[in-house]
Design an enzyme around this catalytic site. Structure first.
Site, short mmCIF file in Angstrom:
data_model
loop_
_atom_site.label_atom_id
_atom_site.label_comp_id
_atom_site.label_asym_id
_atom_site.label_seq_id
_atom_site.Cartn_x
_atom_site.Cartn_y
_atom_site.Cartn_z
N GLY A 48 39.90 48.54 37.22
CA GLY A 48 39.69 48.30 38.64
C GLY A 48 38.79 47.10 38.79
O GLY A 48 37.80 46.96 38.06
N GLU A 50 36.62 46.04 41.10
CA GLU A 50 35.22 46.24 41.48
C GLU A 50 34.45 47.04 40.43
O GLU A 50 33.27 46.78 40.19
CB GLU A 50 35.14 46.95 42.84
N TYR A 117 51.83 49.28 38.75
CA TYR A 117 50.88 50.11 39.48
C TYR A 117 51.56 51.28 40.19
O TYR A 117 52.55 51.11 40.89
CB TYR A 117 50.13 49.26 40.50
N ARG A 119 49.96 53.42 42.73
CA ARG A 119 48.73 53.65 43.49
C ARG A 119 48.98 53.95 44.96
O ARG A 119 48.03 54.25 45.69
CB ARG A 119 47.81 52.45 43.35
N SER A 207 41.01 31.52 43.34
CA SER A 207 41.78 30.55 42.56
C SER A 207 42.18 29.43 43.50
O SER A 207 42.01 29.53 44.72
CB SER A 207 43.02 31.22 41.96
N ALA A 239 36.44 25.41 35.74
CA ALA A 239 36.01 26.18 36.91
C ALA A 239 34.96 25.36 37.65
O ALA A 239 34.17 24.63 37.04
CB ALA A 239 35.44 27.52 36.48
N GLY A 262 41.81 40.89 33.99
CA GLY A 262 40.37 41.08 34.14
C GLY A 262 39.55 39.83 33.93
O GLY A 262 38.32 39.87 34.04
N ASP A 265 37.57 38.93 37.07
CA ASP A 265 36.47 39.86 37.30
C ASP A 265 35.31 39.57 36.35
O ASP A 265 34.14 39.66 36.73
CB ASP A 265 36.95 41.30 37.11
#
Length: 324
Positions: A48, A50, A117, A119, A207, A239, A262, A265
Site C-alpha cells: 500500500g 501510504e 488488484y 480491491r 511524475s 529527479a 514501490g 513511495d
C-alpha cells in the site's frame, strides 16, 4: 485492531508526528519470473502506498500514525500483524461487512513486476471523515496523502480532504503524492479531485506526466497553485525538486533492478524524512533518490527500506557503504 504496539524509535520525535491514511492490501506474489498461472507458489505479504511511507518513516526514526480499514478476515489480520510488527502507530478499523483488498503480483521477467488488484468494495474503500475525526492530532507536524485513496470511493475522498483540512487547522505541513492510477479513475476525474487538494498542499510529488494531469506543464507553474515544493521523478532517471529559489536535481545511484513497484513511495519516504530532519532541499533530495534505489533493488514494496543506522551521518542523507 486499533492502536499501535511495539517500540517506535524516538529519534526525531521532537520534530512532530506524521499522519497518513490509505489502503493496505494483502499481496500474493509469484516466487519466480513468468506468467502468474505458472508460478507454482505464491508468497503472502502486504502492499500500500501510504503504509509503505509509514513503514519507511518509522524505520528512519520518525513517529508515524497510519489510519486504515481492514476486513474481519485472515488477510486483514495479516495486514495488522505486519504493520504492527514494523512499530508504527497503527489505527486499523475492522469492517465486518467488507473484505480486505488483495493484490496478485506477477514477476513477468526478472525486472518487470505487474500487479492485478482485487480491491473494489474493500474494507478500506469505506474509510470516512468519521475515521479521521477520531484521530489524535496532538503534536502532528506532517500529513501525507495520495491520489490513490482519493480515487477509491467518495467516502475515501472525503476522508483525505478532511485530513488535509485538519492538518491546516494545526499548522501541519501537507504532502501529496499524485500517484495516479488509470484503473481507479479517469484523468478528468483525477484532475478535478486533485486540484482541490493541491491548493492546500505544501509538498507535491509527481511524475512528469502527472504534472500535466494537474493542468500545467512545468513544476514552476504548479508552484503557482499553492505548493512551496514540487518534486518530479521520471522513472529512475534524474529527479528534481523545484521551489521559489529554483530547481535542484539528483541522479539515483546505479543498482540492479529487482522490483520497480514501490519506487515512488520509497522516494517519498526519503524526501519526507529529510524534510522532518530539517535538511536542505538538495540534501533531502539526495536521501530520496538513495532510498528509492534501495527500494527497487529488493523484492517487495517496503521490505528492503533502510533503517536509520544505515544512513551515513554528514553525507547528505545517503546510505552507508552497504548500499547496493
Amino acid at each position: 485492531m486499533s492502536g499501535g504496539v511495539g517500540e517506535s524509535s524516538t529519534v526525531n520525535r521532537e520534530r512532530g508526528r506524521t499522519i497518513t491514511v490509505g489502503e493496505t492490501m494483502a499481496t500474493a506474489s509469484a516466487t519466480r519470473p513468468g506468467p502468474l498461472r505458472h508460478a507454482g507458489l505464491l508468497e503472502l505479504s502486504t502492499a500500500g502506498a501510504e503504509s509503505t511511507v509509514a513503514i519507511g518513516l518509522t524505520r528512519l526514526g520518525h513517529d508515524c500514525t497510519y489510519l486504515t480499514r481492514v476486513g474481519d478476515d485472515e488477510l486483514g489480520r495479516l495486514v495488522v500483524t505486519t504493520l504492527r510488527g514494523e512499530g508504527l502507530d497503527l489505527v486499523a478499523r475492522v469492517d465486518e461487512s467488507r473484505r480486505t483488498g488483495l493484490m496478485l503480483r506477477e514477476q513477468r521477467t526478472s525486472g518487470r513486476v505487474r500487479g492485478e488488484y482485487w480491491r473494489a468494495g474493500s474494507a478500506a474503500s469505506a474509510l470516512s471523515t468519521g475515521d479521521v475525526d477520531a484521530l489524535d492530532f496532538d503534536g502532528v507536524s506532517l500529513v501525507h496523502v495520495t491520489g490513490i485513496t482519493l480515487a477509491l470511493s467518495p467516502s475515501c475522498a472525503g476522508a483525505v480532504e478532511r485530513l488535509v483540512a485538519r492538518a491546516r487547522e494545526v499548522n501541519a505541513t501537507v504532502s501529496l503524492d499524485v500517484n495516479h492510477r488509470d484503473g481507479l479513475w479517469s484523468r478528468a476525474d483525477a484532475a478535478t479531485a486533485l486540484s482541490r487538494v493541491v491548493a492546500s498542499c505544501d509538498i507535491v510529488f509527481a511524475s512528469a506526466d502527472e504534472v500535466e494531469l494537474l493542468g500545467v506543464t512545468t513544476a514552476e507553474e504548479l508552484l503557482e497553485q499553492g505548493p512551496s515544493v514540487v518534486a518530479v521523478t521520471d522513472g529512475g532517471g534524474v529527479a528534481t525538486v523545484t521551489t521559489a529559489a529554483g530547481t535542484v536535481e539528483a541522479t539515483p545511484p546505479a543498482v540492479t533492478l529487482v522490483d520497480p513497484l514501490g519506487a515512488g513511495d520509497a522516494f517519498v519516504v526519503g524526501y519526507l524524512s529529510g524534510h522532518l530532519d530539517g535538511l536542505a532541499v538538495e540534501d533531502a533530495l539526495a536521501r530520496a533518490v538513495s532510498v528509492a534505489a534501495v527500494g527497487v533493488s529488493t523484492r517487495g514494496d517496503w521490505e528492503g527500506l533502510p533503517r536509520r543506522d544505515e544512513l551515513r551521518p554528514g553525507s547528505r542523507g545517503r546510505l552507508t557503504a552497504d548500499e547496493p
